[in-house]
Design a protein around this motif. Structure first.
Motif, short mmCIF file in Angstrom:
data_model
loop_
_atom_site.label_atom_id
_atom_site.label_comp_id
_atom_site.label_asym_id
_atom_site.label_seq_id
_atom_site.Cartn_x
_atom_site.Cartn_y
_atom_site.Cartn_z
N ARG A 26 0.83 -1.21 0.00
CA ARG A 26 0.00 0.00 0.00
C ARG A 26 0.86 1.26 0.00
N LEU A 27 1.91 1.27 0.82
CA LEU A 27 2.78 2.43 0.89
C LEU A 27 3.52 2.66 -0.42
N LEU A 28 4.04 1.59 -1.00
CA LEU A 28 4.76 1.72 -2.26
C LEU A 28 3.83 2.13 -3.40
N ASP A 29 2.56 1.77 -3.28
CA ASP A 29 1.59 2.18 -4.28
C ASP A 29 1.42 3.70 -4.29
N TYR A 30 1.54 4.32 -3.10
CA TYR A 30 1.45 5.78 -3.02
C TYR A 30 2.51 6.43 -3.91
N CYS A 31 3.67 5.78 -4.02
CA CYS A 31 4.78 6.37 -4.76
C CYS A 31 4.51 6.48 -6.26
N GLU A 32 3.50 5.78 -6.74
CA GLU A 32 3.19 5.81 -8.17
C GLU A 32 1.94 6.62 -8.47
N ARG A 33 1.20 7.00 -7.44
CA ARG A 33 -0.08 7.67 -7.66
C ARG A 33 0.06 9.19 -7.68
#
Length: 409
Positions: A51-58
């Motif tokens: 979830r946290l790493l997904d923030y890095c792409e959004r």
């Protein structure tokens, strides 16, 4: 009409089967969370990490409030290749609200998201940090202690000297950038753009640093800005030299929510002693002394919903490896670029791979990857690359592929 659609579909299948159409085989995907190494020992579940790493792409949805406390930070890197970059995630508190920010190492601005409480981060800090107001202005204040700057920036006074009156201490409220544009006057006339614009990046939080000018031994001028840990340095062309240098600088305060351009400094270069500058225009000064450089600055910060990359895009870090049971080949530099270019225009086939599986090709760009199984069939000029995730098969010229890898398949 239905018959036409069926015929079009059949034609597509036939073309695909005979490998007549070219297609882009590149489809790099974010690294799986298990393949990323975290620097700090904060216990995160795999789902939370994803979830946290997904923030890095959004695309960001929020901005950090000016009053806040940083509770925890964690950086993720590739376990083997540091040059592929990193992702730094920070967890913030502002009153009862929590925020997560993510900064990709190849970008200048972090992505910010409002979130619920994350227990792993809440308990990571030994002591609860106090919230501070980082303010909303970027300020430049004259700095009298030049010797402190000499020591902090390791200025070698044998090869360059700090220009008197040019040293300013700055404070920044948040992550963003100061865009610098130079306007040149010569012999009383405004010239075309002779100096490339620059950008100086500042980090999240209440930062402090120095901005100053030095004159090199060959009389060239260098603009420097940053902190002891990291700073930017711009050396002006040898077109801009003089036996005498004078600075006309004023204290400046930039509202961080304003994109208004401000005049920071005027640099006068001359072969004769320079008198008072204050009451004269840049055109008048250049007519009298020769050259005047105006240094203009504009603050740029990302807002909610904005993803602003403010510097020139650096060439993406790319790596490739080819592995078999007995050897590993690494690519870098021009060969990697050519391989990526080759894979952007390969043929595709709907058939399953045939022959013998020889090895695996792994591609990396920043913190993304893509893997292909490499198949070869005797008597064929093309290799078959099967995307490990999608199982789609692509055809690539064997000789060209081997030349780029500098190894036989």
């Amino acid at each position: 009409m239905k018959h036409m659609v069926k015929l079009m579909g059949l034609a597509t299948i036939l073309l695909s089967g005979c490998g007549a159409n070219e297609i882009n085989a590149l489809n790099l995907r974010p690294l799986s969370t298990y393949a990323i190494q975290q620097d700090q020992d904060i216990p995160l579940t795999s789902s939370l990490k994803a979830r946290l790493l997904d923030y890095c792409e959004r695309k960001p949805t929020d901005v950090l409030p000016t009053r806040r406390a940083e509770l925890a930070a964690i950086t993720f890197r590739h376990p083997f290749y540091d040059e592929l970059g990193s992702k730094t995630i920070k967890y913030w508190r502002s009153g009862d609200t929590r925020y997560v920010s993510c900064l990709n190492s190849n970008e200048q601005n972090s992505r910010v998201f409002r979130t619920d409480e994350i227990v792993a981060f809440e308990t990571a800090a030994a002591e609860a940090p106090l919230e501070i107001d980082v303010g909303d202005t970027l300020s430049f204040i004259p700095e009298p202690n030049v010797e402190n700057v000499v020591q902090s920036f390791s200025v070698n006074e044998t090869h360059e000297t700090i220009i008197p009156g040019s040293v300013f201490r700055y404070h920044t409220p948040d992550r963003g950038a100061l865009h610098i544009v130079y306007q040149v006057y010569r012999d009383g006339e405004e010239t075309k753009q002779l100096i490339e614009p620059g950008v100086f990046v500042f980090e999240s939080g209440k930062n402090e640093g120095f901005a100053f000018l030095t004159q090199l031994a060959d009389q060239r001028i260098a603009l420097q800005m940053g902190s002891q840990e990291a700073w930017e340095r711009t050396v002006l062309s040898s077109l801009f030299t003089g036996d005498y240098v004078a600075i006309d600088s004023l204290e400046a305060v930039f509202p961080s929510n304003s994109s208004e351009r401000r005049l920071l400094k005027r640099v006068v270069l001359s072969d004769e002693p320079i008198g008072e500058l204050v009451e004269s225009t840049s055109g008048e000064l250049s007519e009298r002394y020769g050259t005047v450089i105006e240094v203009w600055g504009t603050v740029q910060r990302p807002g909610a919903g904005e993803l602003t990359i403010t510097s020139e895009q650096k060439e993406a870090m790319r790596l490739a490896t080819y592995e078999t049971k007995t050897k590993t080949a690494h690519l870098g530099g021009p060969n990697t670029r050519e391989l990526f270019e080759l894979l952007s225009r390969v043929k595709t086939t709907s058939a399953a791979p045939t022959g013998e599986r020889r090895g695996t090709l792994a591609l990396y760009e920043q913190l993304t990857e893509q893997r292909f199984d490499v198949w070869i069939e005797e008597g064929k000029e093309s290799l078959q690359l099967m995307d490990v995730e999608t199982k789609r098969v692509y055809l690539i010229d064997q000789l060209e592929f081997e030349e780029l890898l500098d190894t036989y398949i």
